[in-house]
Design a protein around this motif. Structure first.
Motif, short mmCIF file in Angstrom:
data_model
loop_
_atom_site.label_atom_id
_atom_site.label_comp_id
_atom_site.label_asym_id
_atom_site.label_seq_id
_atom_site.Cartn_x
_atom_site.Cartn_y
_atom_site.Cartn_z
N PHE A 1 0.87 -1.18 0.00
CA PHE A 1 0.00 0.00 0.00
C PHE A 1 0.91 1.23 0.00
N PRO A 2 0.69 2.18 -0.90
CA PRO A 2 1.67 3.25 -1.12
C PRO A 2 1.90 4.21 0.04
N TYR A 3 0.92 4.33 0.96
CA TYR A 3 1.08 5.26 2.08
C TYR A 3 1.86 4.59 3.21
N LEU A 4 2.91 5.23 3.63
CA LEU A 4 3.84 4.65 4.59
C LEU A 4 3.18 4.22 5.88
N GLU A 5 2.21 4.98 6.37
CA GLU A 5 1.60 4.73 7.67
C GLU A 5 0.43 3.76 7.63
N ILE A 6 0.13 3.21 6.45
CA ILE A 6 -1.01 2.31 6.31
C ILE A 6 -0.53 0.92 5.91
N GLY A 7 -0.91 -0.08 6.70
CA GLY A 7 -0.50 -1.44 6.39
C GLY A 7 -0.49 -2.31 7.63
N ASP A 8 0.43 -3.26 7.69
CA ASP A 8 0.57 -4.13 8.86
C ASP A 8 1.99 -3.98 9.41
N THR A 9 2.24 -4.60 10.55
CA THR A 9 3.53 -4.41 11.23
C THR A 9 4.70 -5.02 10.47
N GLU A 10 4.44 -5.95 9.55
CA GLU A 10 5.52 -6.58 8.79
C GLU A 10 5.84 -5.83 7.50
N LYS A 11 5.07 -4.80 7.23
CA LYS A 11 5.22 -4.06 5.97
C LYS A 11 6.64 -3.54 5.77
N TYR A 12 7.23 -3.00 6.82
CA TYR A 12 8.52 -2.32 6.68
C TYR A 12 9.66 -3.31 6.43
N GLU A 13 9.49 -4.53 6.90
CA GLU A 13 10.46 -5.57 6.59
C GLU A 13 10.34 -5.97 5.12
N ARG A 14 9.11 -6.11 4.64
CA ARG A 14 8.91 -6.47 3.23
C ARG A 14 9.41 -5.38 2.29
N MET A 15 9.31 -4.13 2.72
CA MET A 15 9.71 -3.01 1.86
C MET A 15 11.21 -3.02 1.55
N LYS A 16 11.98 -3.74 2.34
CA LYS A 16 13.41 -3.86 2.08
C LYS A 16 13.67 -4.56 0.75
N LYS A 17 12.70 -5.38 0.31
CA LYS A 17 12.86 -6.13 -0.94
C LYS A 17 12.47 -5.32 -2.17
N LEU A 18 11.85 -4.15 -1.97
CA LEU A 18 11.43 -3.34 -3.11
C LEU A 18 12.64 -2.82 -3.86
N PRO A 19 12.54 -2.68 -5.19
CA PRO A 19 13.67 -2.16 -5.97
C PRO A 19 14.05 -0.77 -5.51
N PHE A 20 15.27 -0.39 -5.86
CA PHE A 20 15.70 0.96 -5.49
C PHE A 20 14.85 2.00 -6.21
N ARG A 21 14.91 3.22 -5.70
CA ARG A 21 14.05 4.33 -6.11
C ARG A 21 12.60 3.98 -5.77
N ARG A 22 12.36 3.70 -4.49
CA ARG A 22 11.00 3.44 -4.02
C ARG A 22 10.22 4.75 -3.99
N VAL A 23 8.97 4.72 -4.43
CA VAL A 23 8.07 5.87 -4.33
C VAL A 23 7.13 5.63 -3.16
N ILE A 24 7.20 6.50 -2.16
CA ILE A 24 6.45 6.31 -0.91
C ILE A 24 5.61 7.55 -0.65
N LEU A 25 4.32 7.34 -0.39
CA LEU A 25 3.41 8.45 -0.10
C LEU A 25 3.14 8.52 1.39
N THR A 26 2.84 9.72 1.87
CA THR A 26 2.48 9.86 3.29
C THR A 26 1.67 11.13 3.51
N HIS A 27 0.75 11.05 4.47
CA HIS A 27 0.01 12.24 4.93
C HIS A 27 0.61 12.78 6.23
N LEU A 28 1.67 12.18 6.72
CA LEU A 28 2.20 12.53 8.04
C LEU A 28 2.98 13.84 8.03
N ALA A 29 2.88 14.55 9.15
CA ALA A 29 3.73 15.71 9.38
C ALA A 29 5.14 15.21 9.67
N PRO A 30 6.17 16.02 9.47
CA PRO A 30 7.55 15.54 9.60
C PRO A 30 7.90 14.96 10.97
#
Length: 313
Positions: free
Chosen positions: A102-131
């Motif tokens: 799911f493209p928004y960084l803050e939406i998903g499950d707790t294992e999402k960030y481990e899986r994202m390590k496998k994504l190709p370089f130049r990942r496009v990540i969306l977020t509604h979060l303040a810095p």
């Protein structure tokens, strides 16, 4: 982006079903003083997100809800995919569906960030979060950040219609009720004025580019070229024109069922500028003008928004 996105649609469908079974006062929870929808976000995911390790070539699209992030996300993904298509075709060892998140960084499950390590370089990540609520590695590793902002009156107007259309968010009986919530910091993802104030501290950073919804609407060709230049993406004139054409409101609306599922018709409602004039009363105009003047007007982002052009009747 025109292909069907199974994981995106699955997450949205589950949120719609869950929202339909919940009372209005159950739809939001608070984390670090900011409200979020329970059907999309969770405390566990926010805690897991702290371990997310950003890469220096990540592309982060930051935008408050209803600022146009799904639209600009299409542009970013298209630019990156077009630029890296040959290399990705050669290196691809698993299917797009297996790698999809799911493209928004803050939406998903707790294992999402481990899986994202496998994504190709130049990942496009969306977020509604303040810095302040983003993982520190995004700033430490100097990921490229495209900050998308939109005039606050149209943000409020679009958010009102979206909230009443989507069961995952609290609905409002009247625009007046919504306006009170918007101005008193009771919105999912927090106050837009707080959001602008926080991001303003980073607006001058070399790895941050700010673009407004309005300037992109006025000249999409130039906006796409500027974004590509910021990302160091070199495309032919024909390739750039194709990206511009695929990012038209009409094109995205026609493909919305395939790309965004049931959410598509809610996301791509009008896609215009100055719709706020159909809702704001004179008193509400004055209230928002006063808050903007006091908090945002004399900041870098305040000047970028051209409030006098887009928010004065």
């Amino acid at each position: 982006m025109e292909k069907s996105r199974k994981k995106f649609i699955d997450v949205i469908d589950k949120a719609i079903v869950a929202g339909n079974t919940m009372d209005r006062d159950e739809l939001l929870f608070s984390y670090k003083g900011v409200l979020y929808p329970v059907t999309l976000c969770s405390l566990e995911v926010f805690r897991a997100m702290e371990s997310f390790e950003a890469r220096s070539d990540d592309v982060i699209l930051a935008g408050y809800p209803k600022s146009g992030t799904n639209w600009v996300g299409q542009i970013l993904n298209d630019l990156v995919a077009t630029f890296e298509k040959k290399r990705r075709d050669e290196e691809k060892s698993v299917s797009d569906e297996e790698l999809e998140e799911f493209p928004y960084l803050e939406i998903g499950d707790t294992e999402k960030y481990e899986r994202m390590k496998k994504l190709p370089f130049r990942r496009v990540i969306l977020t509604h979060l303040a810095p302040g609520n983003l993982p520190k590695s995004i700033f430490k590793n100097k990921a490229k950040i495209l900050l998308l902002i939109r005039n606050p009156k149209d943000v409020a107007t679009s958010f009102f219609h979206f909230s009443n259309a989507w069961s995952a968010l609290p609905s409002y009986e009247t625009w007046d009720d919504f306006f009170v919530a918007f101005m008193t910091e009771k919105m999912p993802w927090g106050s837009y004025f707080n959001y602008l104030s926080e991001w303003n501290k980073y607006a001058a950073d070399e790895n941050v580019m700010t673009i407004t919804y309005e300037e992109l609407k006025e000249n999409r060709d130039m906006g796409v070229k500027n974004i590509a230049s910021f990302l160091g993406i070199s495309l032919t004139g024909e390739e750039l024109r194709s990206v511009v054409e695929r990012s038209s409101f009409q094109s995205m609306k026609e493909n919305s069922l395939k790309t965004h599922g049931a959410l598509g018709s809610m996301l791509f409602r009008k896609g215009g500028v100055s719709d706020w004039k159909n809702l704001f009363s004179e008193e509400q105009n004055e209230k928002m003008d006063k808050v903007f003047e006091e908090r945002i007007a004399r900041t870098k982002l305040g000047a970028k928004l051209k409030y006098e052009v887009y928010c004065k009747a």
